[in-house]
Design a protein around this motif. Structure first.
Motif, PDB file in Angstrom:
ATOM      1  N   ARG A  75       0.818  -1.217   0.000  1.00 58.51           N
ATOM      2  CA  ARG A  75       0.000   0.000   0.000  1.00 58.51           C
ATOM      3  C   ARG A  75       0.848   1.261   0.000  1.00 58.51           C
ATOM      4  O   ARG A  75       0.519   2.247  -0.661  1.00 58.51           O
ATOM      5  CB  ARG A  75      -0.929  -0.007   1.217  1.00 58.51           C
ATOM      6  N   LEU A  76       1.970   1.237   0.719  1.00 58.81           N
ATOM      7  CA  LEU A  76       2.747   2.455   0.942  1.00 58.81           C
ATOM      8  C   LEU A  76       3.946   2.594   0.022  1.00 58.81           C
ATOM      9  O   LEU A  76       4.558   3.663  -0.034  1.00 58.81           O
ATOM     10  CB  LEU A  76       3.229   2.506   2.402  1.00 58.81           C
ATOM     11  N   LYS A  77       4.297   1.538  -0.711  1.00 58.28           N
ATOM     12  CA  LYS A  77       5.543   1.556  -1.475  1.00 58.28           C
ATOM     13  C   LYS A  77       5.563   2.600  -2.586  1.00 58.28           C
ATOM     14  O   LYS A  77       6.626   2.958  -3.085  1.00 58.28           O
ATOM     15  CB  LYS A  77       5.839   0.176  -2.055  1.00 58.28           C
ATOM     16  N   VAL A  78       4.392   3.111  -2.981  1.00 58.37           N
ATOM     17  CA  VAL A  78       4.343   4.079  -4.083  1.00 58.37           C
ATOM     18  C   VAL A  78       4.573   5.507  -3.622  1.00 58.37           C
ATOM     19  O   VAL A  78       4.713   6.415  -4.446  1.00 58.37           O
ATOM     20  CB  VAL A  78       2.993   3.994  -4.822  1.00 58.37           C
ATOM     21  N   ILE A  79       4.601   5.741  -2.307  1.00 61.85           N
ATOM     22  CA  ILE A  79       4.740   7.114  -1.803  1.00 61.85           C
ATOM     23  C   ILE A  79       6.209   7.533  -1.834  1.00 61.85           C
ATOM     24  O   ILE A  79       7.055   6.858  -1.258  1.00 61.85           O
ATOM     25  CB  ILE A  79       4.211   7.246  -0.356  1.00 61.85           C
ATOM     26  N   PRO A  80       6.545   8.656  -2.483  1.00 64.58           N
ATOM     27  CA  PRO A  80       7.932   9.128  -2.476  1.00 64.58           C
ATOM     28  C   PRO A  80       8.387   9.466  -1.059  1.00 64.58           C
ATOM     29  O   PRO A  80       7.636  10.058  -0.276  1.00 64.58           O
ATOM     30  CB  PRO A  80       7.897  10.384  -3.348  1.00 64.58           C
ATOM     31  N   ILE A  81       9.617   9.076  -0.735  1.00 68.18           N
ATOM     32  CA  ILE A  81      10.207   9.358   0.575  1.00 68.18           C
ATOM     33  C   ILE A  81      11.451  10.206   0.388  1.00 68.18           C
ATOM     34  O   ILE A  81      12.354   9.839  -0.369  1.00 68.18           O
ATOM     35  CB  ILE A  81      10.580   8.056   1.316  1.00 68.18           C
ATOM     36  N   LEU A  82      11.501  11.359   1.075  1.00 64.68           N
ATOM     37  CA  LEU A  82      12.693  12.192   1.096  1.00 64.68           C
ATOM     38  C   LEU A  82      13.296  12.079   2.488  1.00 64.68           C
ATOM     39  O   LEU A  82      12.654  12.416   3.482  1.00 64.68           O
ATOM     40  CB  LEU A  82      12.369  13.657   0.798  1.00 64.68           C
ATOM     41  N   MET A  83      14.524  11.589   2.560  1.00 64.84           N
ATOM     42  CA  MET A  83      15.197  11.393   3.841  1.00 64.84           C
ATOM     43  C   MET A  83      15.853  12.691   4.275  1.00 64.84           C
ATOM     44  O   MET A  83      16.600  13.311   3.505  1.00 64.84           O
ATOM     45  CB  MET A  83      16.245  10.288   3.725  1.00 64.84           C
ATOM     46  N   LEU A  84      15.569  13.139   5.503  1.00 60.92           N
ATOM     47  CA  LEU A  84      16.175  14.332   6.071  1.00 60.92           C
ATOM     48  C   LEU A  84      17.187  13.893   7.129  1.00 60.92           C
ATOM     49  O   LEU A  84      16.835  13.148   8.044  1.00 60.92           O
ATOM     50  CB  LEU A  84      15.114  15.219   6.733  1.00 60.92           C
ATOM     51  N   THR A  85      18.425  14.359   6.996  1.00 56.80           N
ATOM     52  CA  THR A  85      19.436  13.907   7.953  1.00 56.80           C
ATOM     53  C   THR A  85      20.640  14.835   7.978  1.00 56.80           C
ATOM     54  O   THR A  85      20.914  15.541   7.007  1.00 56.80           O
ATOM     55  CB  THR A  85      19.912  12.483   7.599  1.00 56.80           C
ATOM     56  N   ALA A  86      21.333  14.823   9.099  1.00 53.94           N
ATOM     57  CA  ALA A  86      22.593  15.557   9.213  1.00 53.94           C
ATOM     58  C   ALA A  86      23.760  14.708   8.750  1.00 53.94           C
ATOM     59  O   ALA A  86      24.894  15.176   8.684  1.00 53.94           O
ATOM     60  CB  ALA A  86      22.808  15.994  10.668  1.00 53.94           C
ATOM     61  N   ARG A  87      23.508  13.449   8.398  1.00 51.38           N
ATOM     62  CA  ARG A  87      24.565  12.521   7.983  1.00 51.38           C
ATOM     63  C   ARG A  87      24.744  12.656   6.475  1.00 51.38           C
ATOM     64  O   ARG A  87      23.944  12.154   5.704  1.00 51.38           O
ATOM     65  CB  ARG A  87      24.182  11.087   8.354  1.00 51.38           C
ATOM     66  N   GLY A  88      25.816  13.342   6.088  1.00 50.93           N
ATOM     67  CA  GLY A  88      25.991  13.665   4.672  1.00 50.93           C
ATOM     68  C   GLY A  88      27.060  12.881   3.947  1.00 50.93           C
ATOM     69  O   GLY A  88      27.306  13.122   2.766  1.00 50.93           O
ATOM     70  N   ASP A  89      27.724  11.935   4.628  1.00 46.88           N
ATOM     71  CA  ASP A  89      28.774  11.160   3.970  1.00 46.88           C
ATOM     72  C   ASP A  89      28.170  10.223   2.931  1.00 46.88           C
ATOM     73  O   ASP A  89      27.020   9.787   3.046  1.00 46.88           O
ATOM     74  CB  ASP A  89      29.564  10.346   4.997  1.00 46.88           C
ATOM     75  N   GLU A  90      28.975   9.873   1.921  1.00 46.07           N
ATOM     76  CA  GLU A  90      28.469   9.024   0.835  1.00 46.07           C
ATOM     77  C   GLU A  90      27.912   7.696   1.335  1.00 46.07           C
ATOM     78  O   GLU A  90      26.831   7.279   0.892  1.00 46.07           O
ATOM     79  CB  GLU A  90      29.564   8.766  -0.207  1.00 46.07           C
ATOM     80  N   PRO A  91      28.580   6.971   2.267  1.00 45.66           N
ATOM     81  CA  PRO A  91      27.998   5.707   2.743  1.00 45.66           C
ATOM     82  C   PRO A  91      26.611   5.899   3.356  1.00 45.66           C
ATOM     83  O   PRO A  91      25.738   5.040   3.205  1.00 45.66           O
ATOM     84  CB  PRO A  91      29.009   5.222   3.784  1.00 45.66           C
ATOM     85  N   ASP A  92      26.412   7.022   4.043  1.00 47.91           N
ATOM     86  CA  ASP A  92      25.101   7.285   4.632  1.00 47.91           C
ATOM     87  C   ASP A  92      24.067   7.583   3.559  1.00 47.91           C
ATOM     88  O   ASP A  92      22.914   7.133   3.645  1.00 47.91           O
ATOM     89  CB  ASP A  92      25.185   8.462   5.614  1.00 47.91           C
ATOM     90  N   TYR A 104      17.509  12.465  -0.886  1.00 52.36           N
ATOM     91  CA  TYR A 104      18.270  12.558   0.359  1.00 52.36           C
ATOM     92  C   TYR A 104      18.650  14.016   0.554  1.00 52.36           C
ATOM     93  O   TYR A 104      19.301  14.592  -0.310  1.00 52.36           O
ATOM     94  CB  TYR A 104      19.520  11.685   0.195  1.00 52.36           C
ATOM     95  N   ILE A 105      18.208  14.623   1.650  1.00 52.43           N
ATOM     96  CA  ILE A 105      18.465  16.042   1.896  1.00 52.43           C
ATOM     97  C   ILE A 105      19.259  16.182   3.189  1.00 52.43           C
ATOM     98  O   ILE A 105      18.828  15.721   4.252  1.00 52.43           O
ATOM     99  CB  ILE A 105      17.154  16.837   1.994  1.00 52.43           C
ATOM    100  N   VAL A 106      20.438  16.805   3.087  1.00 51.54           N
ATOM    101  CA  VAL A 106      21.331  16.924   4.236  1.00 51.54           C
ATOM    102  C   VAL A 106      21.043  18.224   4.987  1.00 51.54           C
ATOM    103  O   VAL A 106      20.960  19.301   4.396  1.00 51.54           O
ATOM    104  CB  VAL A 106      22.809  16.884   3.792  1.00 51.54           C
ATOM    105  N   LYS A 107      20.875  18.125   6.306  1.00 48.49           N
ATOM    106  CA  LYS A 107      20.698  19.297   7.161  1.00 48.49           C
ATOM    107  C   LYS A 107      22.037  19.978   7.383  1.00 48.49           C
ATOM    108  O   LYS A 107      23.065  19.295   7.502  1.00 48.49           O
ATOM    109  CB  LYS A 107      20.115  18.882   8.520  1.00 48.49           C
TER     110      LYS A 107
END
Length: 238
Positions: A75-92, A104-107
């Motif tokens: 049911r939920l897999k079609v909703i776009p998700i934007l991740m907000l985080t202070a973790r900006g390294d490539e592995p993250d 992916y949006i870095v704070k």
């Protein structure tokens, strides 16, 4: 009356959530705030939003865990998700995308950038929305039912991977650069890196299972979908 796009903000810091909500309201969106995963799930069970803004660090279940759980929901897999985080390294960033985030949006981030990215994911939810089915050998994608099957077996494919496969199957045998795929599948006003394409191609191959070798890497050029995949020996020498 036109319904405003609903944006679910999953953020445990009230000051940040309120700042985002105010700017969303002033720009034609309907924000809903949830401070943790449990509250967010109740909101999702009630009414489906158009976009989810999901903080990585949350009390209880992390944003990463929630993204994986919601991506596994039919049911939920079609909703776009934007991740907000202070973790900006490539592995993250890769971990966030692998968990199911569409962006992916870095704070700290600017309000203008946040709004632009929200509009971008809404625009690119279905940039290649031609209806009907596309068939390539034993691989069939039906845009009307949002299903993919291989040798008559249904495959579980995420929303971004579905759009990527739909575009590449509709233009099979052609080689598409990462930049071209970003423009055609994600939209031409996105702010994400070309590396994102590699992550989603990897996830697409994992979802395709036995049909994974139909998605070929063309060294130095990009990717293509083909009905005549390379043999293991050819792959080794490619």
């Amino acid at each position: 009356m036109k319904t405003l796009p609903r944006v679910l903000i999953v953020e445990d810091e009230p000051a940040i959530a309120e700042l985002i909500a105010v700017n969303l309201r002033h720009n034609g969106f309907q924000p809903i705030w949830a401070m943790d995963g449990e509250t967010a799930q109740r909101e999702l069970d009630d009414v489906m939003p158009d976009v989810i803004l999901l903080d990585w660090m949350l009390p209880g279940e992390s944003g990463l865990t929630l993204a994986r759980k919601w991506r596994a929901s039919s049911r939920l897999k079609v909703i776009p998700i934007l991740m907000l985080t202070a973790r900006g390294d490539e592995p993250d960033r890769v971990a966030g995308l692998d968990a199911g985030a569409d962006d992916y949006i870095v704070k700290p981030f600017s309000t203008k950038e946040l709004l632009a990215r929200i509009r971008a994911v809404l625009r690119r939810r279905a940039p290649e929305q031609a209806g009907g089915a596309v068939r390539l050998g034993d691989l069939v994608l039906d845009a009307d039912t949002h299903r993919v099957s291989y040798q008559n077996q249904l495959l579980k494919i995420g929303p971004t991977e579905f759009k990527l496969l739909q575009y590449m199957m509709s233009h099979s045998e052609r080689v598409h650069s990462r930049g071209q795929l970003l423009d055609r599948v994600w939209g031409d006003h996105v702010f994400i890196e070309e590396r994102t394409v590699d992550v989603h191609v990897k996830r697409l191959r994992e979802s395709l299972g036995e049909a994974s070798n139909m998605v070929e890497t063309v060294r130095g050029a990009g990717y293509r979908v083909t009905n005549a995949p390379l043999t293991p020996a050819q792959l080794k020498s490619a």
